[in-house]
Scaffold this active site. Structure first.
Site, short mmCIF file in Angstrom:
data_model
loop_
_atom_site.label_atom_id
_atom_site.label_comp_id
_atom_site.label_asym_id
_atom_site.label_seq_id
_atom_site.Cartn_x
_atom_site.Cartn_y
_atom_site.Cartn_z
N ILE A 199 0.99 -0.90 0.16
CA ILE A 199 -0.15 0.06 -0.08
C ILE A 199 0.75 1.63 -0.11
O ILE A 199 0.42 2.18 -1.07
CB ILE A 199 -1.07 0.67 1.25
CG1 ILE A 199 -1.99 -1.55 0.66
CG2 ILE A 199 -1.63 1.61 1.66
CD1 ILE A 199 -2.95 -0.77 2.27
N LYS A 200 1.87 0.94 0.76
CA LYS A 200 3.02 2.22 0.92
C LYS A 200 4.41 1.65 1.50
O LYS A 200 4.21 1.52 1.91
CB LYS A 200 2.03 3.42 1.91
CG LYS A 200 2.42 4.85 1.47
CD LYS A 200 2.30 5.80 2.60
CE LYS A 200 3.47 6.88 3.23
NZ LYS A 200 3.55 7.28 3.66
N GLY A 232 6.99 4.03 2.71
CA GLY A 232 7.17 5.37 3.49
C GLY A 232 9.00 4.87 3.98
O GLY A 232 9.50 3.92 3.35
N ALA A 233 9.20 6.04 5.03
CA ALA A 233 10.88 6.40 4.69
C ALA A 233 10.76 5.09 5.79
O ALA A 233 11.94 4.90 6.30
CB ALA A 233 10.51 7.83 5.39
N GLU A 234 10.06 5.47 6.90
CA GLU A 234 9.25 4.21 8.09
C GLU A 234 9.03 2.95 8.09
O GLU A 234 9.33 2.49 9.16
CB GLU A 234 9.15 5.46 9.39
CG GLU A 234 8.61 4.65 10.54
CD GLU A 234 9.57 4.91 11.91
OE1 GLU A 234 9.40 4.13 12.74
OE2 GLU A 234 10.72 5.54 11.56
N ALA A 235 8.65 3.05 7.03
CA ALA A 235 8.04 1.71 7.24
C ALA A 235 6.54 1.29 5.80
O ALA A 235 7.00 2.01 5.45
CB ALA A 235 6.92 1.20 8.16
N ASP A 272 1.22 13.01 14.92
CA ASP A 272 0.33 12.99 13.76
C ASP A 272 -0.82 13.21 12.81
O ASP A 272 -1.34 12.49 11.85
CB ASP A 272 1.63 12.03 12.44
CG ASP A 272 2.08 12.62 11.21
OD1 ASP A 272 2.46 13.11 10.70
OD2 ASP A 272 2.50 11.36 10.29
N1 LIG Z 1 -4.80 0.54 9.29
C1 LIG Z 1 -4.67 0.68 8.05
N2 LIG Z 1 -6.23 0.51 7.75
C2 LIG Z 1 -6.08 0.62 6.53
N3 LIG Z 1 -5.06 1.79 5.47
C3 LIG Z 1 -3.95 1.81 6.45
C4 LIG Z 1 -3.85 1.23 7.99
N4 LIG Z 1 -3.20 1.35 8.27
C5 LIG Z 1 -2.20 2.18 7.17
N5 LIG Z 1 -2.71 2.23 5.85
C6 LIG Z 1 -2.55 3.39 4.85
O1 LIG Z 1 -1.26 2.81 4.61
C7 LIG Z 1 -0.51 4.77 4.68
C8 LIG Z 1 0.16 4.46 5.41
O2 LIG Z 1 0.76 4.49 6.66
P1 LIG Z 1 0.75 4.66 8.10
O3 LIG Z 1 0.46 3.76 9.43
O4 LIG Z 1 -0.09 5.63 7.64
O5 LIG Z 1 2.38 5.42 8.24
P2 LIG Z 1 3.06 6.41 7.20
O6 LIG Z 1 4.19 6.54 8.03
O7 LIG Z 1 3.93 6.13 6.20
O8 LIG Z 1 2.19 7.75 7.43
C9 LIG Z 1 -2.09 5.15 5.24
O9 LIG Z 1 -2.12 6.96 4.69
C10 LIG Z 1 -3.00 4.74 5.02
O10 LIG Z 1 -3.08 4.67 3.42
MG LIG Z 2 0.36 8.39 8.04
#
Ligand SMILES: Nc1ncnc2c1ncn2[C@@H]1O[C@H](COP(=O)(O)OP(=O)(O)O)[C@@H](O)[C@H]1O
Ligand SMILES: [Mg+2]
Length: 224
Positions: free
Chosen positions: A11-12, A14-17, A128
């Site tokens: 899904i993503k 990112g820099a952290e995860a 955040d």
């Molecule tokens: N529990 C979840 N259910 C659905 N989508 C999620 C969930 N956790 C994360 N995401 C999706 O993944 C993206 C990045 O996760 P996030 O926890 O915000 O990490 P980051 O630190 O990279 O922003 C979110 O913006 C969302 O689109």
């Molecule tokens: Mg986030």
């Protein structure tokens, strides 16, 4: 291990995860995986990833107990730094915001204000609060996600800084509805504060403006 992370369901990154969608015992879940960083000394890197993973997972578990909508944590793998949590169906507030009418905006931002108010009164700092870290489900429930920068604090300053980030996001990304959204947020925030702590609540809110006038924030903006 009871899970299998499929790379195609990323899904993503990112820099952290990295965030992967998947199935865990037939449930739709998200695997939030803090990957090793090879620019850090291996042992230190593992320590950092483990402590951040545990901090985020513990925060999610505690906060759910206050009745705030956050994803349910199913499994914590501290060895690999993976949190397995509920996949929240819906749309990020960031993407939804332009499709909402004034009443809906007011309702969601008020709700967000009440959630943050409960967090703050219990000594939690989200760290955040952005419109990307809020998901609205098809049945109009609001979920808070991403506790990667979560911290514990009882100071007015930390709580103001927490809200100040949302204010900046609203001003820069959603300028045309900033006034309405921010006002509704503060209304929700105030309405949920216990009456005996209302003075603290007002100090937090007035401190947001003080933060804004401070040089360090101006400098931070310029650094970007
Ligand atoms: N529990 C979840 N259910 C659905 N989508 C999620 C969930 N956790 C994360 N995401 C999706 O993944 C993206 C990045 O996760 P996030 O926890 O915000 O990490 P980051 O630190 O990279 O922003 C979110 O913006 C969302 O689109
Ligand atoms: Mg986030």
């Amino acid at each position: 291990m009871n899970y299998e992370i499929e790379k195609k369901n990323l899904i993503k990154k990112g820099a952290e995860a990295s965030l992967n969608y998947g199935k865990w015992f037939n449930k739709e879940v998200i695997f939030k995986h803090r990957l090793p960083k090879n620019y850090r000394i291996e042992q230190l890197d593992k320590k950092i990833r483990t402590s951040r993973t545990l901090n985020e997972a513990r925060a999610l578990i505690k906060i759910k107990n206050y009745g705030i909508n956050v994803p349910c944590v199913y499994e914590i793998d501290s060895e690999e730094s993976i949190i397995t949590m509920d996949y929240i169906h819906g749309e990020k507030l960031k993407d939804l915001i332009k499709k909402l009418n004034e009443d809906q905006l007011e309702e969601y931002f008020k709700k967000l204000g009440t959630f943050i108010s409960i967090l703050h009164q219990n000594g939690h700092i989200h760290g955040d609060i952005t419109t990307s870290n809020v998901i609205i489900t098809p049945n109009k429930e609001l979920f808070l996600i991403d506790f990667g920068l979560h911290d514990y604090s009882d100071t007015i300053e930390d709580k103001s800084v927490d809200i100040h980030l949302l204010k900046r996001v609203l001003m820069s990304s959603h300028g045309n509805c900033f006034e309405l959204c921010y006002k509704a947020f503060l209304e929700g925030y105030r309405s949920c504060y216990q009456s005996k702590f209302l003075e603290e609540c007002e100090s937090i809110i007035s401190n947001i403006d003080i933060i804004e006038t401070r040089g360090r924030y101006i400098k931070k903006e310029k650094r970007r």
